[in-house]
Design a protein around this motif. Sequence first.
Motif, PDB file in Angstrom:
ATOM      1  N   VAL A 173      -1.988  -6.753  70.313  1.00 50.15           N
ATOM      2  CA  VAL A 173      -3.174  -6.406  69.521  1.00 50.15           C
ATOM      3  C   VAL A 173      -4.072  -7.624  69.332  1.00 50.15           C
ATOM      4  O   VAL A 173      -5.296  -7.545  69.498  1.00 50.15           O
ATOM      5  CB  VAL A 173      -2.748  -5.822  68.155  1.00 50.15           C
ATOM      6  CG1 VAL A 173      -3.936  -5.777  67.187  1.00 50.15           C
ATOM      7  CG2 VAL A 173      -2.174  -4.420  68.336  1.00 50.15           C
ATOM      8  N   VAL A 174      -3.474  -8.767  69.010  1.00 46.59           N
ATOM      9  CA  VAL A 174      -4.265  -9.992  68.839  1.00 46.59           C
ATOM     10  C   VAL A 174      -4.928 -10.383  70.161  1.00 46.59           C
ATOM     11  O   VAL A 174      -6.126 -10.715  70.201  1.00 46.59           O
ATOM     12  CB  VAL A 174      -3.375 -11.143  68.328  1.00 46.59           C
ATOM     13  CG1 VAL A 174      -4.157 -12.457  68.304  1.00 46.59           C
ATOM     14  CG2 VAL A 174      -2.850 -10.827  66.932  1.00 46.59           C
ATOM     15  N   MET A 175      -4.162 -10.327  71.250  1.00 46.61           N
ATOM     16  CA  MET A 175      -4.727 -10.623  72.570  1.00 46.61           C
ATOM     17  C   MET A 175      -5.850  -9.659  72.922  1.00 46.61           C
ATOM     18  O   MET A 175      -6.911 -10.057  73.436  1.00 46.61           O
ATOM     19  CB  MET A 175      -3.649 -10.515  73.645  1.00 46.61           C
ATOM     20  CG  MET A 175      -2.649 -11.633  73.690  1.00 46.61           C
ATOM     21  SD  MET A 175      -1.461 -11.342  75.028  1.00 46.61           S
ATOM     22  CE  MET A 175      -2.532 -11.436  76.491  1.00 46.61           C
ATOM     23  N   GLY A 176      -5.619  -8.370  72.655  1.00 44.54           N
ATOM     24  CA  GLY A 176      -6.622  -7.366  72.987  1.00 44.54           C
ATOM     25  C   GLY A 176      -7.929  -7.593  72.255  1.00 44.54           C
ATOM     26  O   GLY A 176      -9.011  -7.523  72.857  1.00 44.54           O
ATOM     27  N   ILE A 202       1.826   1.905  77.302  1.00 43.36           N
ATOM     28  CA  ILE A 202       0.489   1.992  77.873  1.00 43.36           C
ATOM     29  C   ILE A 202      -0.021   0.575  78.083  1.00 43.36           C
ATOM     30  O   ILE A 202       0.236  -0.325  77.289  1.00 43.36           O
ATOM     31  CB  ILE A 202      -0.454   2.813  76.973  1.00 43.36           C
ATOM     32  CG1 ILE A 202      -1.762   3.121  77.703  1.00 43.36           C
ATOM     33  CG2 ILE A 202      -0.727   2.098  75.659  1.00 43.36           C
ATOM     34  CD1 ILE A 202      -2.559   4.241  77.063  1.00 43.36           C
ATOM     35  N   GLY A 203      -0.701   0.370  79.201  1.00 38.03           N
ATOM     36  CA  GLY A 203      -1.142  -0.972  79.554  1.00 38.03           C
ATOM     37  C   GLY A 203      -2.101  -1.566  78.542  1.00 38.03           C
ATOM     38  O   GLY A 203      -2.984  -0.877  78.018  1.00 38.03           O
ATOM     39  N   LEU A 204      -1.939  -2.835  78.245  1.00 36.93           N
ATOM     40  CA  LEU A 204      -2.840  -3.504  77.311  1.00 36.93           C
ATOM     41  C   LEU A 204      -4.278  -3.466  77.824  1.00 36.93           C
ATOM     42  O   LEU A 204      -5.221  -3.339  77.044  1.00 36.93           O
ATOM     43  CB  LEU A 204      -2.394  -4.960  77.105  1.00 36.93           C
ATOM     44  CG  LEU A 204      -3.257  -5.804  76.163  1.00 36.93           C
ATOM     45  CD1 LEU A 204      -3.299  -5.194  74.766  1.00 36.93           C
ATOM     46  CD2 LEU A 204      -2.730  -7.238  76.098  1.00 36.93           C
ATOM     47  N   GLY A 205      -4.440  -3.553  79.142  1.00 39.85           N
ATOM     48  CA  GLY A 205      -5.782  -3.475  79.713  1.00 39.85           C
ATOM     49  C   GLY A 205      -6.473  -2.165  79.428  1.00 39.85           C
ATOM     50  O   GLY A 205      -7.709  -2.098  79.399  1.00 39.85           O
ATOM     51  N   ASP A 206      -5.691  -1.108  79.212  1.00 38.97           N
ATOM     52  CA  ASP A 206      -6.281   0.179  78.864  1.00 38.97           C
ATOM     53  C   ASP A 206      -7.003   0.105  77.524  1.00 38.97           C
ATOM     54  O   ASP A 206      -7.939   0.861  77.274  1.00 38.97           O
ATOM     55  CB  ASP A 206      -5.194   1.249  78.792  1.00 38.97           C
ATOM     56  CG  ASP A 206      -4.748   1.723  80.162  1.00 38.97           C
ATOM     57  OD1 ASP A 206      -5.456   1.436  81.139  1.00 38.97           O
ATOM     58  OD2 ASP A 206      -3.688   2.359  80.251  1.00 38.97           O
ATOM     59  N   ALA A 207      -6.526  -0.763  76.639  1.00 42.34           N
ATOM     60  CA  ALA A 207      -7.186  -0.944  75.350  1.00 42.34           C
ATOM     61  C   ALA A 207      -8.336  -1.943  75.453  1.00 42.34           C
ATOM     62  O   ALA A 207      -9.374  -1.775  74.808  1.00 42.34           O
ATOM     63  CB  ALA A 207      -6.178  -1.414  74.301  1.00 42.34           C
ATOM     64  N   VAL A 208      -8.166  -2.973  76.274  1.00 43.94           N
ATOM     65  CA  VAL A 208      -9.160  -4.046  76.343  1.00 43.94           C
ATOM     66  C   VAL A 208     -10.424  -3.620  77.082  1.00 43.94           C
ATOM     67  O   VAL A 208     -11.548  -3.832  76.599  1.00 43.94           O
ATOM     68  CB  VAL A 208      -8.555  -5.293  77.017  1.00 43.94           C
ATOM     69  CG1 VAL A 208      -9.636  -6.350  77.264  1.00 43.94           C
ATOM     70  CG2 VAL A 208      -7.441  -5.872  76.154  1.00 43.94           C
ATOM     71  N   MET A 209     -10.254  -3.031  78.268  1.00 42.66           N
ATOM     72  CA  MET A 209     -11.411  -2.800  79.132  1.00 42.66           C
ATOM     73  C   MET A 209     -12.474  -1.901  78.513  1.00 42.66           C
ATOM     74  O   MET A 209     -13.652  -2.263  78.501  1.00 42.66           O
ATOM     75  CB  MET A 209     -10.952  -2.267  80.494  1.00 42.66           C
ATOM     76  CG  MET A 209     -10.063  -3.230  81.246  1.00 42.66           C
ATOM     77  SD  MET A 209     -10.831  -4.871  81.375  1.00 42.66           S
ATOM     78  CE  MET A 209      -9.447  -5.844  81.970  1.00 42.66           C
ATOM     79  N   PRO A 210     -12.139  -0.714  77.988  1.00 42.74           N
ATOM     80  CA  PRO A 210     -13.198   0.092  77.380  1.00 42.74           C
ATOM     81  C   PRO A 210     -13.800  -0.544  76.129  1.00 42.74           C
ATOM     82  O   PRO A 210     -14.953  -0.274  75.781  1.00 42.74           O
ATOM     83  CB  PRO A 210     -12.493   1.411  77.048  1.00 42.74           C
ATOM     84  CG  PRO A 210     -11.047   1.093  77.001  1.00 42.74           C
ATOM     85  CD  PRO A 210     -10.842  -0.007  77.989  1.00 42.74           C
ATOM     86  N   THR A 211     -13.037  -1.410  75.472  1.00 46.03           N
ATOM     87  CA  THR A 211     -13.546  -2.056  74.270  1.00 46.03           C
ATOM     88  C   THR A 211     -14.618  -3.090  74.597  1.00 46.03           C
ATOM     89  O   THR A 211     -15.399  -3.487  73.724  1.00 46.03           O
ATOM     90  CB  THR A 211     -12.387  -2.710  73.484  1.00 46.03           C
ATOM     91  OG1 THR A 211     -11.369  -1.733  73.266  1.00 46.03           O
ATOM     92  CG2 THR A 211     -12.839  -3.226  72.132  1.00 46.03           C
ATOM     93  N   ILE A 212     -14.691  -3.514  75.856  1.00 45.28           N
ATOM     94  CA  ILE A 212     -15.749  -4.448  76.258  1.00 45.28           C
ATOM     95  C   ILE A 212     -17.122  -3.833  76.031  1.00 45.28           C
ATOM     96  O   ILE A 212     -18.037  -4.496  75.515  1.00 45.28           O
ATOM     97  CB  ILE A 212     -15.570  -4.848  77.742  1.00 45.28           C
ATOM     98  CG1 ILE A 212     -14.312  -5.699  77.912  1.00 45.28           C
ATOM     99  CG2 ILE A 212     -16.794  -5.626  78.246  1.00 45.28           C
ATOM    100  CD1 ILE A 212     -13.986  -6.023  79.365  1.00 45.28           C
TER     101      ILE A 212
END
Length: 342
Positions: free
Chosen positions: A130-133, A248-258
């Motif tokens: 979560v912190v990384m994301g 679920i992949g962390l990138g799944d949370a990060v990418m749309p949040t961009i």
Amino acid sequence: MKRSSVATVAALTVFLIVQLGTLALVQPFESAGYQTVEDPSDPTNSLLYLVAILVATGVMLAAFKFGVDGLVRGLIVFSSSLLSYYVFSVLLPPAVRVGGANALAVGGALVVAVALLVHPEWYVIDGVGVVMGMGAAALFGISFGLLPAIVLLTALAVYDAVSVYGTEHMLTLADGVMALKIPVVLVIPLTLGYSFLDEGEGDEGDGNEQGGTPEGAATDGSGRDGSGKNGEDARERPAPDERDVFFIGLGDAVMPTIIVASAAFFLDAPSLGVPGLALTLPALTAILGTLAGLVVLVRMVMKGRAHAGLPLLNGGAIGGYLVGALASGIPLTTVLGLGPYL
């Protein structure tokens, strides 16, 4: 079913925390000078980042093939610590400085690294993730203007679909990173007493549903797609109510949040007045679009086969952003970031 509902609610909660946390970091990161590119409106930034992802994926696959996956683990732990430092540096008071750095932030980053190396249980993985994301999405959000963000998310959605449904190398990557117990996945237990530390390397046939890569394939613990490959018949897989964990992949949370962060930072839309959050209507609708895509994704994955996450998640985020931006009365050329080129 009950476990499917638990997975859905838990995934929605984690994604929402990452997205709201990102919005809380947008202005502090900008004030701290953490913008990573000179010209955020340049769409070639997206292409360079996509190339970097392809290179990183190739390096990780090669590391797994040649048995040096410990290097991958070390790199991810270092990256986790670095991103954590960025977040802590704007959240913790700089009461003490060592060599110009916030000592409390440095200490927090070291704690993150030690925790990942010594006790990578699911709650440690999720907390660090979560912190990384939040940190990664905020960094990219203030560094990628509207057009570069849309280009990046669209390209990643296509790449994710090809790598899961076509070449399937994302499933191989998922299988490799799961054994390393590093925060490139978010772990959602579906039963009391579940332990990520007890997950053995190469476990098969346990029915655990996973979405396990930085860019987001939803797959199972053996890295297979549930379609009967590698000698396993999809009809023999356990029912969703027998699974004890969802990944679920962390990138799944990060990418749309961009695009959520980019919309809040670069688009001139009225603030919704939420204290501490750079929340505008386009950012809010991008969040809602992401969560809608996530609900569909979790439901699909819980049926027992692999799915690419980013087509649904990035598509939902972009669609939600466009709806909110246009509803705010902003011209389409501005919404798409095309103003400088017209």
